[in-house]
Structures are given as structure tokens and as C-alpha cells.
Scaffold this motif. Structure first.
Motif, mmCIF file in Angstrom:
data_model
loop_
_atom_site.group_PDB
_atom_site.id
_atom_site.type_symbol
_atom_site.label_atom_id
_atom_site.label_comp_id
_atom_site.label_asym_id
_atom_site.label_seq_id
_atom_site.Cartn_x
_atom_site.Cartn_y
_atom_site.Cartn_z
ATOM 1 N N HIS A 132 0.845 -1.197 0.000
ATOM 2 C CA HIS A 132 0.000 0.000 0.000
ATOM 3 C C HIS A 132 0.881 1.249 0.000
ATOM 4 C CE1 HIS A 132 -3.044 -2.911 0.786
ATOM 5 N NE2 HIS A 132 -2.596 -3.162 2.012
ATOM 6 N N ILE A 133 0.796 1.997 -1.067
ATOM 7 C CA ILE A 133 1.554 3.239 -1.198
ATOM 8 C C ILE A 133 0.564 4.393 -1.140
ATOM 9 C CG2 ILE A 133 3.165 4.555 -2.614
ATOM 10 C CD1 ILE A 133 3.928 1.910 -3.982
ATOM 11 N N ALA A 134 0.818 5.309 -0.246
ATOM 12 C CA ALA A 134 -0.070 6.459 -0.089
ATOM 13 C C ALA A 134 0.685 7.736 -0.407
ATOM 14 C CB ALA A 134 -0.624 6.521 1.330
ATOM 15 N N VAL A 135 -0.015 8.664 -1.048
ATOM 16 C CA VAL A 135 0.549 9.977 -1.372
ATOM 17 C C VAL A 135 -0.477 11.036 -1.019
ATOM 18 C CG1 VAL A 135 1.385 11.488 -3.211
ATOM 19 C CG2 VAL A 135 1.963 9.057 -3.256
ATOM 20 N N ALA A 136 -0.014 12.128 -0.449
ATOM 21 C CA ALA A 136 -0.887 13.274 -0.176
ATOM 22 C C ALA A 136 -0.105 14.546 -0.434
ATOM 23 C CB ALA A 136 -1.398 13.250 1.258
ATOM 24 N N THR A 137 -0.679 15.432 -1.229
ATOM 25 C CA THR A 137 -0.036 16.701 -1.562
ATOM 26 C C THR A 137 -0.903 17.847 -1.085
ATOM 27 O OG1 THR A 137 1.085 15.774 -3.492
ATOM 28 C CG2 THR A 137 0.820 18.160 -3.431
ATOM 29 N N VAL A 138 -0.312 18.758 -0.301
ATOM 30 C CA VAL A 138 -1.040 19.886 0.287
ATOM 31 C C VAL A 138 -0.321 21.182 -0.078
ATOM 32 C CG1 VAL A 138 -1.791 20.969 2.450
ATOM 33 C CG2 VAL A 138 -1.921 18.477 2.186
ATOM 34 N N GLU A 139 -1.073 22.221 -0.309
ATOM 35 C CA GLU A 139 -0.504 23.524 -0.663
ATOM 36 C C GLU A 139 -0.212 24.341 0.589
ATOM 37 O OE1 GLU A 139 -1.706 26.243 -4.215
ATOM 38 O OE2 GLU A 139 -2.971 26.787 -2.514
ATOM 39 N N PRO A 140 1.054 24.762 0.809
ATOM 40 C CA PRO A 140 1.380 25.601 1.969
ATOM 41 C C PRO A 140 0.609 26.924 1.931
ATOM 42 C CG PRO A 140 3.374 24.676 1.010
ATOM 43 C CD PRO A 140 2.260 24.376 0.053
ATOM 44 N N GLY A 141 0.139 27.328 3.078
ATOM 45 C CA GLY A 141 -0.556 28.603 3.181
ATOM 46 C C GLY A 141 -2.048 28.520 3.013
ATOM 47 N N THR A 142 -2.544 27.455 2.367
ATOM 48 C CA THR A 142 -3.990 27.326 2.155
ATOM 49 C C THR A 142 -4.567 26.067 2.788
ATOM 50 O OG1 THR A 142 -3.823 26.094 0.066
ATOM 51 C CG2 THR A 142 -3.739 28.508 -0.064
ATOM 52 N N GLY A 143 -3.756 25.032 2.954
ATOM 53 C CA GLY A 143 -4.268 23.757 3.459
ATOM 54 C C GLY A 143 -5.037 22.972 2.419
ATOM 55 N N ALA A 144 -5.032 23.452 1.172
ATOM 56 C CA ALA A 144 -5.772 22.788 0.102
ATOM 57 C C ALA A 144 -5.099 21.463 -0.257
ATOM 58 C CB ALA A 144 -5.842 23.687 -1.123
ATOM 59 N N ILE A 145 -5.854 20.386 -0.200
ATOM 60 C CA ILE A 145 -5.346 19.074 -0.591
ATOM 61 C C ILE A 145 -5.438 18.988 -2.106
ATOM 62 C CG2 ILE A 145 -5.633 16.577 -0.357
ATOM 63 C CD1 ILE A 145 -7.010 17.142 2.360
ATOM 64 N N ARG A 146 -4.292 19.048 -2.763
ATOM 65 C CA ARG A 146 -4.275 19.113 -4.223
ATOM 66 C C ARG A 146 -4.295 17.745 -4.886
ATOM 67 N NH1 ARG A 146 -6.410 23.830 -5.042
ATOM 68 N NH2 ARG A 146 -5.134 25.609 -4.390
ATOM 69 N N ALA A 159 3.638 21.500 5.475
ATOM 70 C CA ALA A 159 3.260 22.702 4.724
ATOM 71 C C ALA A 159 3.201 23.912 5.638
ATOM 72 C CB ALA A 159 1.908 22.491 4.045
ATOM 73 N N SER A 160 2.821 23.698 6.899
ATOM 74 C CA SER A 160 2.791 24.794 7.864
ATOM 75 C C SER A 160 4.199 25.314 8.139
ATOM 76 C CB SER A 160 2.147 24.329 9.179
ATOM 77 O OG SER A 160 0.816 23.893 8.962
ATOM 78 N N ILE A 161 5.174 24.401 8.204
ATOM 79 C CA ILE A 161 6.565 24.829 8.383
ATOM 80 C C ILE A 161 7.022 25.598 7.153
ATOM 81 C CG2 ILE A 161 8.921 24.026 8.734
ATOM 82 C CD1 ILE A 161 7.766 21.558 10.154
ATOM 83 N N ALA A 162 6.685 25.081 5.970
ATOM 84 C CA ALA A 162 7.056 25.766 4.732
ATOM 85 C C ALA A 162 6.425 27.149 4.641
ATOM 86 C CB ALA A 162 6.630 24.926 3.531
ATOM 87 N N ASN A 163 5.285 27.324 5.287
ATOM 88 C CA ASN A 163 4.566 28.597 5.267
ATOM 89 C C ASN A 163 5.021 29.528 6.386
ATOM 90 O OD1 ASN A 163 2.495 30.338 4.185
ATOM 91 N ND2 ASN A 163 1.188 29.774 5.925
ATOM 92 N N GLY A 164 6.223 29.353 6.883
ATOM 93 C CA GLY A 164 6.740 30.238 7.913
ATOM 94 C C GLY A 164 6.119 30.033 9.268
ATOM 95 N N GLY A 165 5.579 28.823 9.517
ATOM 96 C CA GLY A 165 5.022 28.525 10.830
ATOM 97 C C GLY A 165 3.555 28.838 10.970
ATOM 98 N N LYS A 166 2.891 29.237 9.889
ATOM 99 C CA LYS A 166 1.456 29.503 9.931
ATOM 100 C C LYS A 166 0.705 28.289 9.402
ATOM 101 C CE LYS A 166 1.491 34.550 9.485
ATOM 102 N NZ LYS A 166 1.013 35.688 8.661
ATOM 103 N N ALA A 167 -0.224 27.783 10.213
ATOM 104 C CA ALA A 167 -0.942 26.557 9.869
ATOM 105 C C ALA A 167 -2.304 26.866 9.283
ATOM 106 C CB ALA A 167 -1.108 25.678 11.110
ATOM 107 N N VAL A 193 8.626 12.603 3.777
ATOM 108 C CA VAL A 193 7.753 13.765 3.752
ATOM 109 C C VAL A 193 8.623 14.985 3.485
ATOM 110 C CG1 VAL A 193 5.965 15.075 4.951
ATOM 111 C CG2 VAL A 193 6.310 12.646 5.507
ATOM 112 N N GLY A 194 8.233 15.794 2.551
ATOM 113 C CA GLY A 194 9.037 16.959 2.215
ATOM 114 C C GLY A 194 8.246 18.003 1.471
ATOM 115 N N TYR A 195 8.926 19.101 1.136
ATOM 116 C CA TYR A 195 8.218 20.211 0.509
ATOM 117 C C TYR A 195 9.176 21.122 -0.236
ATOM 118 C CZ TYR A 195 9.846 22.449 4.835
ATOM 119 O OH TYR A 195 10.614 22.896 5.872
ATOM 120 N N THR A 196 8.587 21.892 -1.123
ATOM 121 C CA THR A 196 9.204 23.078 -1.707
ATOM 122 C C THR A 196 8.353 24.242 -1.224
ATOM 123 O OG1 THR A 196 7.821 23.065 -3.683
ATOM 124 C CG2 THR A 196 9.848 21.720 -3.748
ATOM 125 N N PRO A 197 8.694 25.482 -1.559
ATOM 126 C CA PRO A 197 7.826 26.572 -1.123
ATOM 127 C C PRO A 197 6.400 26.481 -1.665
ATOM 128 C CG PRO A 197 9.990 27.426 -1.685
ATOM 129 C CD PRO A 197 9.991 25.992 -2.096
#
Length: 769
Positions: free
Chosen positions: A351-365, A524-532, A611-615
Motif C-alpha cells: 500500500h503506497i499512499a501519497v498526499a499533496t497539500v498547498e502551503p498557506g492554504t491547506g488545500a489538498i491538491r 506545509a505549515s513549516i514551509a509557510n513560515g510557521g502559519k498553519a 515527507v518533504g516540501y518546496t515553497p
């Protein structure tokens, strides 16, 4: 003997004076019978008429059957145009009569009820036929008017009896008085069944021709008008015989249209030459593949927003989601590209799971939930697994908030005991080490180095070095977007729950079960400068007329100070550059992330993460097996987070970010507060020895017994500094022979090589990474 006759007596009193009775003729008998029949017929007609009038006056038009008064709810991607799927009691979408071509309307009238525009809405012969058929014990036949069919579908059951037929007639007459012919035809065409699961012409048009009803041609309209009479028999997809039967019915419909003057005889002959082309329609279930997982997430969130199933399935909602086609495709294609080959590694087992979220919005893309929804309804992107070392960045942030810096050092030797006596609960590093208890990295390892190489004992030392360390780490995780543990909840949906997440001494090592969606959102919250921001999939809900019922209000909450977030992010950037996550360098743009593995109660590796991110985007990738807690090591060719998970993450992110410009992270903030515990200051190498002045040419008469500094042996536990210190970390300087380096006998750390720990909690032995 005399010849006299006896005189005649008086006449019979009973017959005297009456004419002789004549027998009735045949004509008289027939007429007499006819009179009686006429009288009886008139009485019967009066009774029937009276009964019908009574039924007409006493019968109210009921509420329509719920299945047919409902509207399909549609779910769209983030652009509000491309359709994800739908929710419906039936596959039906109502459209106005104006959106139905004239050819379609005329074809249906020609096929089903050629006197529709002029009749009273009932078919007396059909009613009599039903009565006689019922008297014989048979079922009634068709030949109802369009109005009667509409009434039967909309208001009545499908029972075939004279009682229903009479009630159908009564309701048809009443409907004629309350609705126009156009309204009746519109309602009929929006409710009648066309086969292929399609109710109404809009759904039928898509099911047969993959287009909207408004775009139907004459030939296509004639086909739909033909198939509604008997969808199974006339569906061309059911074989040669069905196609031949359809052609016969199709010709009948076109002839009827020509007779009514709707089309010319030439147009009819032209259309009769051949049936229209039938495109290949995907027979895939509307919940097949990943769509079922997406729609389930949407439904669950709609429930939280206060929408009930009745509204969702039949309220004609228009739901705009956060999903993008690009991110969804990236998740699925990235998994397929990077997963190991072999049937044993299919979605059924691995079972391979993937989840992508946009920093700053919380939108699950984008998500990849694993197995086809039709085969398994478990969405591993929301079910999750033990996160292992991917939890460590929350401890980094908590340590920085407490006053430590990335330069401060902690114990990197293995094992690490939680009490000073060196007994009881302990944590060990991955590897055997010289004593078989894990690799020793040194007694003074910087927090940055500990993060880069995922050194477990560093984080155990960090946790106990903070007052209420476990609680502080838990709070940071919760604030960044990791939900608390609700012990009353169970099952595989952990979007609002993190089983096992509690403030224990080993919290930083990730024994809790967390959903990939939530891990991606917290990063994503860390990528967003600490804002969740709140992770979500629904952005807007309207009714079928466009009236807004819900709109997501974008907001963020300060989870950690910005400088803390920046330095935490800096540490994870080094994981990618020189640590356990170097596989992510292939992304070709700045990235931050963390690897992780965890083990089950049998000391078997049971999950692997990156788990990782870009801006712009944050993505979590998880690999688990079977029921989510089964052995990966010895089964999966590579089982550390820096292998398959990191490569999958890189592939997914590369596809999801395609077409976007690379962005840079902000520089390190170099936070350095007042450390809450002594003994963690950055290592300071001893000063370089000063050179002794050159001796005079005149030798001393008494040689000195004191060796020169250059002759003084260096203690074995004190490293020899190099001549030129090299500035590293984030503002500090260390020598190349940093005591935080592994012993010379230990090979350099590679991606994932330092993950894992064995930790004892009472009788349970757990190894985490």
C-alpha cells in the motif's frame, strides 16, 4: 229413435270477451332484451361516471417519488469545470425543454404518443385492455400516452393492474389541468429510463453518445427515442440482434416524424440509411480508481459542514474541490513509475499512499489512496501508519522554541538511557555498533547533524533536556496540523485522529499512527513560515441554480514563530542536501524533507516514509504492507525512507510542479535562545598550541625535563583540530574533524542508513526511525 242434436251450453266465463293471445315475434324479443341492456348500461354508466367523478374529486396529486424529484450532485476539480464525479440516487440530471433539440422532442412523440399534443392525456383503450387482461389473470400491455407514462413513473408504482390503470387515468386527467403539454413533456424526458443506468435525456445522451443533449443530431435523437421503449432490447451494445431491432424501431420513428411534418420524407430516407456512430463509452464505475477515495473524502467533509446525505445525493449540489487534475495524475503516475515490479508488490499487497497539500492554504491538491476503490475502500492517504523519524522535525521546532539552537549538541552514542543510572528504558541508533547496541556517533552531536542523519539518541536527549519535553513536542505537532489522539475513535479513517500520539519520552521517534494528509499539511505549515492552515478538500458548494450554500474562508493560525520555522526548515534542507534524503536532490530545485521508518511489535520494519516540501507544495509518501503493520524488511527490496519513498516523492513532486518556476527558501535565521539545560553548548575545539620561541644557540647547561607542547601527547578522547577551522552549520565554526563525526571505523552515513531505533517501553520492544 229421434235424430235431434243436444243444444250447445253457455260459453266459458274465463275466456269470454278476450281476444286470442298471439305469440311474440323474434323481433319483439330482441327489442325487449335491448331495452333491458340499455337501461342496465345507462345505470352502469351512471355508476361508473359517478365513481370516476368521485375518484377525480377525492384523488389528490401526490408528492412525486423521491428518486425522481431529486437532482444529481456534481463534484468538480479546483477549476470548477472538470468533473471529478457525482452523487446521485440515480444517474440523472434535469435540463429545460429549451435545451432539448426539437428533433429529440418530435422523435419521442413520434415513438411513444403521436397524438400527444391533441389528446386528453389518457388512452381509454389501454384502460379497457388492462381491465380485460386483469380479468383473465394476465398483466396489462403498454400503449399508454406520454402523460400516463409520466404519471406512472413519477407518482405510482410499476404494478400492472386495472386499479393502477384507473388511478393512472385519473391522475393523468388532473395533471392535464395543472401542467401544460410542454411541462409534461419536459418532465417525462427528464425522468424516463433510457438504459445504461441513465434516467432522462441528458444522462442518456452522455451514456450513448458522450455529449450533452443539446448537441444531439437527428439520427441520435431518433435512436434515443427508440431505445426508451425497451432499453435492453434496443441497446446496440447488446449485440447484432439488438442492433437489428433498434434499426427497425429507428425507421418507425423517422417515418412517424415525416408523417407529422417534423421532417421531410427525403430527410427521413437520408437518416434511415444508417444508424449514427456510437462512440466507445468507458464502462468504468463512477467510483473506480482513485475517484471513489476522492468522493468519499468530499462526502465526509460535506457531512462536517452540515450537509446531509439527502442533500448530497439528491440536492443538485455543485461542489468545487481543492483537487487538481495535475496533482492527482502526478500522485498516481509517480507511484506507478517508482514502485517495485512484481505481482507481490501490487496495490493489493503493498500500500503506497501519497498526499499533496498547498502551503498557506491547506488545500489538498492530490492524493493516491492505494488500491482501486471498487476493490478496497481503505484510503491509505487518510488511514496512515507509524510515521517514525518524519516526526522529528516537530521535536526540532520544540527544541528551538525552548531555547536551543541547531548548533547545540546532544548525545549521539548508543544506547541512550532515560535515567542517569543507565538502566530501564533506552533508545538505540540503527546499526550494530561495536557492542551490538547501535552505532555511536559521539557524545556531542549538533542538533543539525542529528537531523541530517536521523540520529535517534540525539532526539531522545533533546526530549529529556526540555522541561516537559514530550508535552512541548506534542503541542508543536498539534499546532502545526497533526490531530490529537481520540481514543474513542477507531477504523481506518484518521483524518481527525492520530492513534498512539501521546506525550511519552519517545514521542519524537514517531510511534504514533498519522495520516499522510496530515503529515503533508503539518510540513506545509513549516514551509509557510510557521502559519498553519486547515487541511480541506471542499472550497465551494452551490445549488443547481448557482446560489452559494458554502464557501471556504481562508485563514491561518500562528503555530510556531517564523524564525523557528525557518531554522527547522533549514535543518530539513540539509537532510536532502547531505543527509538521509539525498534521493530528493533529483528534483532539481530547493527542497526540504525527512525520512522515516518504524517497526512493529516483532521488531520488523513495518512502514517507510518520506515527507518533504518546496515553497509551493508539500507531499507525504508512505509505504506499508498488508493490514498496515506487516514486515517490509526482507520483503521490500529496499525498506528505508530514503529509498522507495524518497524516490516516489521526487517523481510525484516533479510532475506536480511541472510548469512552475523554482522558488528559494529564506536564509537561516540562526535562532539561539537560552538553553533550558546545561551541557548542550556547541563544541568548542581546544585552542591551537602556541609555538615555542626558538632556542638560543647557546645550549642550556641543564636540559629541561618538560616536553614541549608539540611533544605533549593528545588524549585519545580529544580530537586534534586542523589548522584551518571551517565555518559550518548556521553561523558557527567547527573543525573538519568535528567530534560529532562517526568514529573512523564507522562508514559514512548514506540515505536512510541511520534510520531506526529500538526503544523499550515496559515489556514492549519497538524500533522506530
Amino acid at each position: 229413435m229421434s235424430g235431434k242434436r243436444k243444444a250447445a251450453g253457455p260459453a266459458d266465463k274465463k275466456t269470454a270477451g278476450r281476444p286470442t293471445k298471439r305469440p311474440r315475434t323474434r323481433k319483439q324479443k330482441v327489442w325487449r332484451f335491448a331495452r333491458w341492456v340499455l337501461v342496465a348500461g345507462l345505470v352502469g354508466l351512471l355508476l361508473v361516471t359517478g365513481g370516476f367523478v368521485y375518484l377525480y374529486r377525492s384523488t389528490d396529486i401526490p408528492d412525486p417519488n423521491k428518486d425522481f424529484e431529486t437532482q444529481t450532485s456534481f463534484v468538480y476539480y479546483a477549476n470548477g469545470k472538470d468533473e471529478v464525479g457525482s452523487f446521485a440516487t440515480q444517474n440523472r440530471e434535469s435540463i429545460s425543454l429549451k435545451e432539448m433539440p426539437d428533433d429529440l422532442q418530435n422523435a419521442v412523440v413520434a415513438a411513444e404518443n403521436r397524438t400527444f399534443w391533441s389528446d386528453s392525456g389518457i388512452d381509454p383503450r389501454g384502460i379497457l385492455r388492462a381491465a380485460f387482461s386483469n380479468a383473465k389473470g394476465n398483466s396489462t400491455q403498454g400503449a399508454s400516452t406520454i402523460t400516463q407514462q409520466y404519471v406512472k413513473i413519477l407518482y405510482l408504482t410499476q404494478e400492472r393492474s386495472y386499479k393502477r390503470k384507473v388511478k393512472e387515468a385519473v391522475l393523468s386527467l388532473k395533471l392535464q389541468r395543472t401542467k401544460s403539454k410542454s411541462e409534461i413533456l419536459e418532465g417525462y424526458l427528464n425522468t424516463i429510463y433510457f438504459g445504461r443506468g441513465a434516467y432522462g435525456v441528458q444522462a442518456a445522451s452522455k451514456a450513448y453518445f458522450d455529449k450533452d443533449a443539446k448537441d444531439l443530431t437527428l439520427r441520435e435523437s431518433a435512436v434515443l427515442a427508440s431505445v426508451l421503449n425497451n432499453p435492453t432490447r434496443f441497446d446496440p451494445a447488446n449485440g447484432k440482434d439488438s442492433r437489428a431491432a433498434l434499426k427497425e424501431r429507428y425507421d418507425y420513428v423517422l417515418d412517424g416524424m415525416a408523417d407529422a411534418g417534423n421532417i421531410t420524407a427525403d430527410e427521413a430516407e437520408q437518416a434511415k440509411r444508417k444508424l449514427p456512430r456510437f462512440p466507445k463509452i468507458q464502462a468504468e464505475s463512477r467510483y473506480g480508481g482513485q475517484k471513489g477515495h476522492m468522493l468519499t473524502m468530499v462526502r465526509d467533509e460535506l457531512h462536517k459542514l452540515g450537509f446531509e446525505d439527502q442533500q448530497i445525493d439528491g440536492g443538485g449540489l455543485r461542489v468545487t474541490t481543492t483537487f487538481t487534475k495535475q496533482a492527482m495524475a502526478a500522485a498516481e503516475e509517480g507511484v506507478k513509475e517508482q514502485r517495485p515490479e512484481g505481482k507481490e508488490f501490487s496495490d493489493k499487497h503493498l500500500h503506497i499512499a501519497v498526499a499533496t497539500v498547498e502551503p498557506g492554504t491547506g488545500a489538498i491538491r492530490g492524493i493516491y489512496g492505494g488500491q482501486d476503490y471498487v476493490d478496497s475502500q481503505i484510503n491509505w492517504a487518510t488511514a496512515g501508519g507509524q510515521v517514525g523519524s518524519t516526526f522529528k522535525p516537530f521535536a526540532v521546532a520544540a527544541g528551538l522554541k525552548a531555547g536551543f539552537s541547531l548548533k547545540d549538541t546532544f548525545d549521539g552514542n548508543s544506547p541512550f538511557y532515560y535515567n542517569e543510572e543507565g538502566t530501564g528504558d533506552r533508545v538505540r541508533n540503527e546499526g550494530t555498533g561495536s557492542d551490538g547496541l547501535g552505532t555511536d556517533y559521539g557524545s556531542a552531536i549538533s542538533l543539525l547533524r542529528g537531523t541530517e542523519d536521523s540520529i535517534n539518541t540525539v532526539f531522545a536527549d533533546l526530549t529529556v533536556s526540555m522541561p516537559d519535553g514530550p508535552d512541548k513536542i506534542l503541542k508543536v505537532a498539534n499546532d502545526l496540523g497533526i490531530p490529537a489522539w481520540n481514543k474513542n475513535k477507531g477504523g481506518y479513517n484518521n483524518l481527525d485522529n492520530s492513534p498512539g500520539l501521546e506525550p511519552v519520552s519517545g514521542i519524537a521517534l514517531g510511534s504514533a499512527t498519522i495520516a499522510p494528509v496530515n503529515m503533508a499539511n503539518a510540513y506545509a505549515s513549516i514551509a509557510n513560515g510557521g502559519k498553519a492552515a486547515q487541511a480541506h478538500v471542499v472550497t465551494k458548494v452551490t445549488d443547481k441554480d448557482g446560489n452559494k450554500l458554502y464557501s471556504y474562508k481562508q485563514h491561518t493560525d500562528r503555530a510556531i514563530p517564523e524564525d523557528i520555522a525557518v531554522d527547522t526548515s533549514y535543518a530539513m534542507q540539509q537532510v536532502v542536501k547531505v543527509g538521509t534524503g539525498t534521493a530528493a536532490l533529483n528534483l532539481g530545485r530547493e527542497a526540504a524533507g525527512k525520512t522515516g521508518t518504524a517497526t512493529n511489535g516483532n521488531d520488523e520494519v513495518s512502514s517507510a516514509w518520506f515527507v518533504g516540501y518546496t515553497p509551493q507544495l508539500a507531499t507525504a509518501v508512505m509505504y506499508v504492507r498488508g493490514k498496515g503493520n506487516e514486515q517490509l524488511d526482507g520483503w521490500l527490496p529496499e525498506y528505508f525512507g530514503g529509498s522507495y519513498p524518497a524516490r516516489t516523492w521526487t517523481d510525484v513532486m516533479g510532475r506536480a510542479l511541472e510548469g512552475t518556476e523554482p522558488e528559494d527558501f529564506p536564509p537561516a535565521a540562526n535562532v539561539d535562545g537560552d538553553a533550558p539545560d546545561d551541557g548542550h553548548a556547541p563544541y568548542t575545539p581546544p585552542p591551537k598550541p602556541t609555538k615555542k620561541p626558538k632556542p638560543t644557540k647557546t645550549p642550556s647547561s641543564t636540559p629541561s625535563n618538560t616536553p614541549t607542547p608539540s611533544d605533549t601527547p593528545t588524549p585519545s578522547d580529544t580530537p586534534t583540530p586542523s589548522d584551518t577551522p571551517t565555518c559550518t552549520l548556521i553561523g558557527g565554526c567547527e573543525t573538519p574533524t568535528d567530534p560529532a563525526s562517526p568514529p573512523a571505523s564507522t562508514p559514512p552515513a548514506t540515505a536512510g542508513a541511520a534510520e531506526g531505533v529500538r526503544q523499550r517501553h515496559g515489556r514492549r520492544r519497538v524500533r522506530l526511525g
